[in-house]
Design an enzyme around this catalytic site. Structure first.
Site, PDB file in Angstrom:
ATOM      1  N   LYS A 121      14.670  -5.896   0.608  1.00 48.30           N
ATOM      2  CA  LYS A 121      14.596  -4.402   0.727  1.00 48.30           C
ATOM      3  C   LYS A 121      14.527  -3.882   2.494  1.00 48.30           C
ATOM      4  O   LYS A 121      14.233  -5.015   3.212  1.00 48.30           O
ATOM      5  CB  LYS A 121      13.653  -3.935   0.171  1.00 48.30           C
ATOM      6  CG  LYS A 121      12.019  -4.274   0.545  1.00 48.30           C
ATOM      7  CD  LYS A 121      11.168  -3.693  -0.374  1.00 48.30           C
ATOM      8  CE  LYS A 121       9.627  -3.952   0.364  1.00 48.30           C
ATOM      9  NZ  LYS A 121       8.745  -4.517  -0.547  1.00 48.30           N
ATOM     10  N   ARG A 142       0.531   2.593  -7.791  1.00 49.01           N
ATOM     11  CA  ARG A 142       1.670   3.194  -7.287  1.00 49.01           C
ATOM     12  C   ARG A 142       2.821   3.118  -8.411  1.00 49.01           C
ATOM     13  O   ARG A 142       3.474   4.028  -8.682  1.00 49.01           O
ATOM     14  CB  ARG A 142       2.411   2.478  -6.056  1.00 49.01           C
ATOM     15  CG  ARG A 142       1.470   2.569  -4.751  1.00 49.01           C
ATOM     16  CD  ARG A 142       2.063   1.887  -3.755  1.00 49.01           C
ATOM     17  NE  ARG A 142       2.879   0.511  -3.904  1.00 49.01           N
ATOM     18  CZ  ARG A 142       3.608  -0.154  -3.199  1.00 49.01           C
ATOM     19  NH1 ARG A 142       3.585   0.485  -1.629  1.00 49.01           N
ATOM     20  NH2 ARG A 142       4.146  -1.266  -3.534  1.00 49.01           N
ATOM     21  N   TYR A 176      11.267  11.522  31.580  1.00 47.97           N
ATOM     22  CA  TYR A 176      10.763  12.813  30.882  1.00 47.97           C
ATOM     23  C   TYR A 176       9.336  13.132  31.191  1.00 47.97           C
ATOM     24  O   TYR A 176       8.702  11.906  30.976  1.00 47.97           O
ATOM     25  CB  TYR A 176      11.287  12.741  29.476  1.00 47.97           C
ATOM     26  CG  TYR A 176      12.693  12.862  29.229  1.00 47.97           C
ATOM     27  CD1 TYR A 176      13.267  14.181  29.933  1.00 47.97           C
ATOM     28  CD2 TYR A 176      13.596  12.379  28.492  1.00 47.97           C
ATOM     29  CE1 TYR A 176      14.910  14.485  29.575  1.00 47.97           C
ATOM     30  CE2 TYR A 176      14.770  12.447  28.343  1.00 47.97           C
ATOM     31  CZ  TYR A 176      15.284  13.714  28.689  1.00 47.97           C
ATOM     32  OH  TYR A 176      16.775  13.779  28.516  1.00 47.97           O
ATOM     33  N   MET A 215      16.123   8.922  23.899  1.00 49.25           N
ATOM     34  CA  MET A 215      16.902   8.803  22.564  1.00 49.25           C
ATOM     35  C   MET A 215      17.832   7.791  22.960  1.00 49.25           C
ATOM     36  O   MET A 215      17.657   6.625  21.903  1.00 49.25           O
ATOM     37  CB  MET A 215      17.610  10.107  22.454  1.00 49.25           C
ATOM     38  CG  MET A 215      18.135  10.181  21.006  1.00 49.25           C
ATOM     39  SD  MET A 215      19.162  11.435  20.494  1.00 49.25           S
ATOM     40  CE  MET A 215      17.920  12.680  20.410  1.00 49.25           C
TER      41      MET A 215
HETATM   42  C1  LIG Z   1       8.036  -5.795  -0.431  1.00 49.82           C
HETATM   43  C2  LIG Z   1       7.459  -6.229  -1.557  1.00 49.82           C
HETATM   44  C3  LIG Z   1       7.081  -7.845  -1.654  1.00 49.82           C
HETATM   45  C4  LIG Z   1       6.992  -8.612  -0.550  1.00 49.82           C
HETATM   46  O1  LIG Z   1       5.882  -8.498   0.312  1.00 49.82           O
HETATM   47  P1  LIG Z   1       5.560  -9.284   1.610  1.00 49.82           P
HETATM   48  O2  LIG Z   1       4.447  -9.002   2.249  1.00 49.82           O
HETATM   49  O3  LIG Z   1       6.556  -8.881   2.400  1.00 49.82           O
HETATM   50  O4  LIG Z   1       5.836 -10.676   1.034  1.00 49.82           O
HETATM   51  C5  LIG Z   1       6.694  -8.193  -2.992  1.00 49.82           C
HETATM   52  N1  LIG Z   1       6.566  -7.537  -4.121  1.00 49.82           N
HETATM   53  C6  LIG Z   1       6.933  -6.159  -4.127  1.00 49.82           C
HETATM   54  C7  LIG Z   1       6.821  -5.429  -5.256  1.00 49.82           C
HETATM   55  C8  LIG Z   1       7.249  -5.496  -2.733  1.00 49.82           C
HETATM   56  O5  LIG Z   1       7.729  -4.184  -2.906  1.00 49.82           O
END
Ligand SMILES: *Cc1c(COP(=O)(O)O)cnc(C)c1O
Length: 405
Positions: A47, A145, A291, A339
């Site tokens: 992700k 969450r 700047y 930027m």
């Molecule tokens: C991002 C995530 C992980 C991985 O976490 P790390 O600390 O990067 O290993 C595992 N489980 C879920 C649900 C996540 O969102």
């Protein structure tokens, strides 16, 4: 002032990701995951543009290094990976609205659920494509969450198991603070709640107990920190991100491993962020730079202009604070990060020339075999008052990613 000697189309900034580092990290993490006596599936989280490493480049490199599954955050990532020819199992950890969940089923991705509407959408989509949707129930154990508390999680699992278009493939939870502290009492309590819930679901559905030869339920709780700390709780799968990229989740995690008397595994950062010197100017003492006139030269200064800025993810908070590497030597960022431009003091790199490579993040060797240096993601995070996860993830998506050996 002269131009950067570059071919048309060659980028001014790029990220190199090391296949060797991925291979090494996955190898040592696989070994670690097996220390508990099981051989869990390895789900590498990709992700956030693979934590900034480039979604496709990292996904391919991680699969080549032997991970079993990829973990995504949203539908666009699933679409992109499938359109790019990735056929490996994909598991999505973040919220998918019902319409996205239906599309995820069509794309043969599995995902986390904790919501009736999403489950209903998955069932309808599965019926339409003639293949069961594989769902993982998220158990709420204290992160608050996502997920369902014990009774509601059991009820959703029952509902999924009773639907011929659905398969209850897994159960998951996520730790709240396992990497934030050396006191893991809360994480242990989360684990107990998860195990109690998983046992209740197995009992209610008549499934074999955990570890039984016929056990097919994928339970997964471990992120990188849990995998490094407690290989014995890895369950049937581990979902790790940061460690795959060669970064320890935190100082506290490293310290906890050391305090437990264990030898920490060696992780190798996979990412190096580079640019080139665009321009060099010799300034007298007493000149302001950039700047806001936040920096004034106190000596005759060779000012190097770097063609990157906060647009590229080089945080403005690094103004007058960060260092970069030129010929393996540290050079200070002077003045404000703009930027698209950053100025650095290259006075102490006498042989510097326009077009020379500069490392913003990662290691660089010195000239003629001289020892180099490294700007770690942890160091940049300390300069910024944030965590290295954010530092690498924020590198702009438009910055080219190149897989190198
Ligand atoms: C991002 C995530 C992980 C991985 O976490 P790390 O600390 O990067 O290993 C595992 N489980 C879920 C649900 C996540 O969102």
């Amino acid at each position: 002032m002269s131009d950067v000697p570059l071919a048309v189309g060659e980028p001014l900034t790029w990220v190199e990701v090391s296949q060797t580092a991925f291979h090494h990290n996955i190898h040592v993490l696989r070994q670690a995951s097996r220390a508990g006596g099981r051989a869990p599936l390895l789900c590498a989280m990709v992700k956030g543009n693979a934590y900034g490493h480039g979604l496709l480049a990292a996904a391919q490199a991680l699969l080549a290094a032997g991970v079993d599954w990829l973990g995504t955050g949203d539908l666009s990532e699933i679409e992109f990976l499938r359109a790019s020819g990735i056929t490996a199992p994909i598991y999505t950890v973040c919220y998918l609205p019902p319409q996205h969940a239906a599309r995820a089923v069509e794309l043969d991705a599995r995902f986390v659920v904790y919501d009736d509407e999403v489950v209903a959408a998955a069932s309808a989509a599965a019926r339409a494509c003639g293949r069961p949707a594989r769902l993982h129930v998220k158990v709420e154990t204290g992160n608050n969450r996502q997920g369902l508390r014990h009774d509601a999680a059991v009820a959703l699992a029952e509902r999924i198991a009773a639907d011929p278009h659905l398969r209850l493939e897994g159960l998951a939870t996520h730790f709240a603070d396992v990497e934030d502290t050396t006191n893991h009492a809360f994480a242990r309590s989360q684990l107990q709640r998860f195990e109690a819930c998983a046992a209740a679901i197995r009992a209610r559905l008549g499934l074999p107990p955990a570890g039984h030869p016929d056990d097919q339920l994928l339970t997964h709780v471990s992120n990188s920190a849990a995998l490094l700390l407690w290989p014995e709780v890895c369950g049937a799968m581990v979902r790790f991100g940061i460690a795959a990229y060669g970064l320890w989740p935190s100082k506290e995690t490293l310290l906890s491993v050391q305090m437990a008397g264990k030898q920490p595994v060696e992780l190798r950062p996979a990412l190096t962020w580079k640019t080139r010197i665009a321009q060099l100017r010799d300034m007298p003492a007493g000149e302001y730079i950039g700047y806001g006139r936040t920096f004034r030269t106190v000596r005759p200064t060779k000012v190097a202009l770097l063609p990157i800025g906060y647009y590229d993810g080089y945080d403005r908070g690094l103004s007058n604070l960060a260092q970069v590497l030129i010929h393996g030597q540290r050079a200070h960022v002077i003045g404000r990060v703009a930027m698209n431009m950053v100025t650095v003091d290259a006075t102490d790199c006498p042989e510097v020339a326009v077009g020379d490579e500069v490392v913003l993040l990662g290691a660089q060797g010195g000239r003629d075999g001289q020892p180099g240096d490294e700007i770690s993601a942890e160091q940049v995070a300390n300069w910024l008052g944030t965590i290295h996860y954010e530092v690498v993830t924020r590198i702009g998506e438009h910055v080219q990613r190149r897989v190198v050996a």
